[in-house]
Scaffold this motif. Structure first.
Motif, short mmCIF file in Angstrom:
data_model
loop_
_atom_site.label_atom_id
_atom_site.label_comp_id
_atom_site.label_asym_id
_atom_site.label_seq_id
_atom_site.Cartn_x
_atom_site.Cartn_y
_atom_site.Cartn_z
N UNK A 76 -15.72 22.60 -15.54
CA UNK A 76 -16.44 23.32 -16.01
C UNK A 76 -17.47 24.34 -15.19
N UNK A 77 -17.00 25.43 -14.85
CA UNK A 77 -17.36 26.41 -13.80
C UNK A 77 -18.93 27.14 -13.90
N UNK A 78 -19.23 26.86 -15.36
CA UNK A 78 -20.51 27.55 -15.74
C UNK A 78 -20.16 28.94 -15.70
N UNK A 79 -21.32 29.82 -15.53
CA UNK A 79 -21.11 31.38 -15.35
C UNK A 79 -20.47 31.90 -14.11
N UNK A 80 -19.71 33.20 -14.37
CA UNK A 80 -19.16 33.68 -13.17
C UNK A 80 -19.97 34.75 -12.81
N UNK A 81 -20.26 34.85 -11.57
CA UNK A 81 -21.15 36.03 -11.06
C UNK A 81 -20.40 37.51 -11.16
N UNK A 82 -20.90 38.36 -10.76
CA UNK A 82 -20.37 39.73 -10.91
C UNK A 82 -19.44 40.01 -9.69
#
Length: 514
Positions: A346-352
């Motif tokens: 579960x990586x969570x959000x992926x940044x820009x």
């Protein structure tokens, strides 16, 4: 910020006076245009404005569902939904009560301005002298990067301790004010343009952001006492009467014939009632009573330059350092659970730029934990110290087994790829689910904003699993938006992570009184 509900309002005869003109709305020293033919309208003590003003001037996205007559107001990844004719609103999944329901008038929908604005982090005031709504804290330049944050001081303002000897009441059914009013009627603080008076007077009052703010003139000074059975804070102004404009707005009179009323405290779980009346006539004494859910520490401040007296309930007892809930570890110290959100699969959000939220969360938690262990004043329990997959209930179970005093979860925020202007939304916010977690949220949010220097999106209530299912005070920190270039760049820097770790520790120490 999903702040608690406080609807801007004024009393009946003032509403009638306001009806003679459209009224004005001033935001950050700029007057907003009110659509032609539309007036600010008072409904059950709430100032209503046309939704068009919200759309065109406050920068919110507004969606209208014709079939269901529902209005959805969105900004910075948060959402508030109101329905025409309904006295409840939905704020990010949390149902909140309204004093007045949105209504349709003249082809437009009117919504309660104070509710909408404060839910999105704006401050609202009312000047009764010219029927003007004042808004402040508009959306800043969202592309700006963080400032250079400095650690804030950890100690909280000294709380007023509960007296060991509680004075007996001397008047009224509640002991302090003769009560005969059933419906609370909020009363605004008059603007600064009022006429100065020679004798001490109370000009107006409002309860907002867990603070009672009283406007006084003529050198009126407060005497503050804390009482029990029921728990309450009594604020007297000896020698002061209520100003005619203020007294004229009172909804009723006491058995002795003196004016009396109440302020709206909807959405403030620690406060059950704020009432006011003329406690004695000769000599006059204006009295305010804050009735609380349990003994509540507070701080009183007086600003002679503005004539404002503030009773602030956003403090915690300085006490002996005993944790407010939970147990102690094997060493007899308070137990603090630090939770790095997501992990493993579960990586969570992926940044820009493709960075993973889970790595940011873990880095900050490990830094904060190391500082806490170095200080040696609490026992630290981590939900994870490496990149493993952990369920939400697993995190709750760890905290419960440890009999933790506090639970703090760190996350990075994000918005969907199709969200309008997603790369411009930025800022820090703090979430809690249960009323007993609010004091912890207030303290840690202050330190969070000090650490990041990001836009302050405020404290919000949301039904999140780890803050809802835990039994100890629990908060979730959304440090910043990984979908915003400025936030993302700062969040993966050692400077911000070190600063945030120090501030989290400072907030924990402040809350626990260590």
């Amino acid at each position: 910020m999903l702040l608690p509900l406080l609807l801007l309002s004024f009393a009946g005869h003032e509403a009638a006076a306001a009806g003679n003109s459209a009224g004005r709305i001033i935001m950050d020293n700029r007057e907003l245009e009110i659509p032609k033919g539309i007036k600010l309208e008072n409904v059950n003590g709430s100032v209503m404005i046309p939704i068009r003003v919200v759309v065109e001037n406050l920068g919110f996205e507004v969606l209208w569902e014709q079939k269901s007559h529902k209005v959805t107001v969105q900004q910075d990844g948060k959402s508030v939904q109101l329905a025409v004719g309904s006295k409840t609103a939905d704020a990010d999944g949390v149902t909140l009560a309204l004093n007045a329901a949105p209504k349709q008038a003249g082809g437009t929908v009117l919504v309660p301005i104070r509710f909408v604005s404060e839910q999105f982090g704006l401050k609202v005031g009312w000047d009764n002298s010219d029927k003007t709504v004042y808004l402040s804290g508009g959306v800043p330049d969202s592309t700006a990067g963080p400032s250079s944050p400095q650690p804030s001081a950890a100690p909280a303002p000294t709380a007023v301790q509960v007296p060991t000897s509680v004075p007996a009441d001397s008047q009224g059914a509640g002991g302090d004010i003769v009560t005969g009013v059933t419906d609370p009627t909020p009363t605004p603080i008059p603007g600064s343009a009022g006429t100065a008076v020679g004798s001490p007077q109370v000009m107006g009052a409002v309860f907002s952001e867990n603070r009672l703010i009283i406007s006084v003139a003529g050198a009126a000074k407060p005497n503050v006492t804390q009482m029990g059975s029921p728990d309450r804070i009594v604020i007297d102004f000896p020698g002061a009467a209520f100003a005619p404009d203020f007294a004229g707005s009172f909804p009723g009179v006491s058995a002795s014939g003196s004016p009396q009323g109440k302020l709206d405290v909807s959405g403030y779980p620690l406060v059950t009632e704020v009432r006011y009346a003329l406690f004695s006539v000769s000599p006059p004494t204006a009295r305010f009573v804050i009735q609380t859910a349990g003994s509540q520490p507070y701080q009183v401040s007086t600003d002679d330059s503005t004539g404002l007296v503030t009773v602030d309930l956003n403090v915690v007892s300085s006490g002996s350092g005993t944790p407010p809930t939970g147990g102690t570890g094997l060493t007899g110290k308070p137990v603090v659970v630090l939770d790095a959100g997501h992990g493993g699969t579960q990586s969570g959000a992926v940044s820009l730029t493709g960075k993973l939220e889970k790595n940011f969360n873990l880095a900050v938690i490990q830094k904060a934990g190391a500082l806490l262990m170095q200080a040696g004043l609490v026992d630290v329990v981590f939900t994870r110290t490496e990149d493993i997959t952990l369920g939400l209930q697993d995190r709750v179970n760890i905290a419960e087994r440890a009999k933790a005093n506090l639970f703090i979860s760190v996350h990075g925020n994000s918005l969907p790829a199709d969200y309008p202007n997603r790369n411009k939304v930025n800022g820090s916010e703090t979430y809690y689910s249960r009323a007993e977690s609010l004091p912890l949220a207030q303290i840690l949010h202050k330190h969070l904003v000090a650490a990041t220097g990001f836009k302050d999106n405020g404290i919000r209530t949301k039904s999140l699993h780890v803050t809802r299912e835990t039994s100890m005070p629990a908060v979730l920190l959304e440090v910043g938006y990984l979908t915003n270039p400025g936030n993302e760049s700062a969040m993966y820097s050692e400077q911000l992570q070190d600063s945030l770790a120090r501030e989290i520790v400072a907030g924990i120490m402040e809350y626990l009184g260590l």
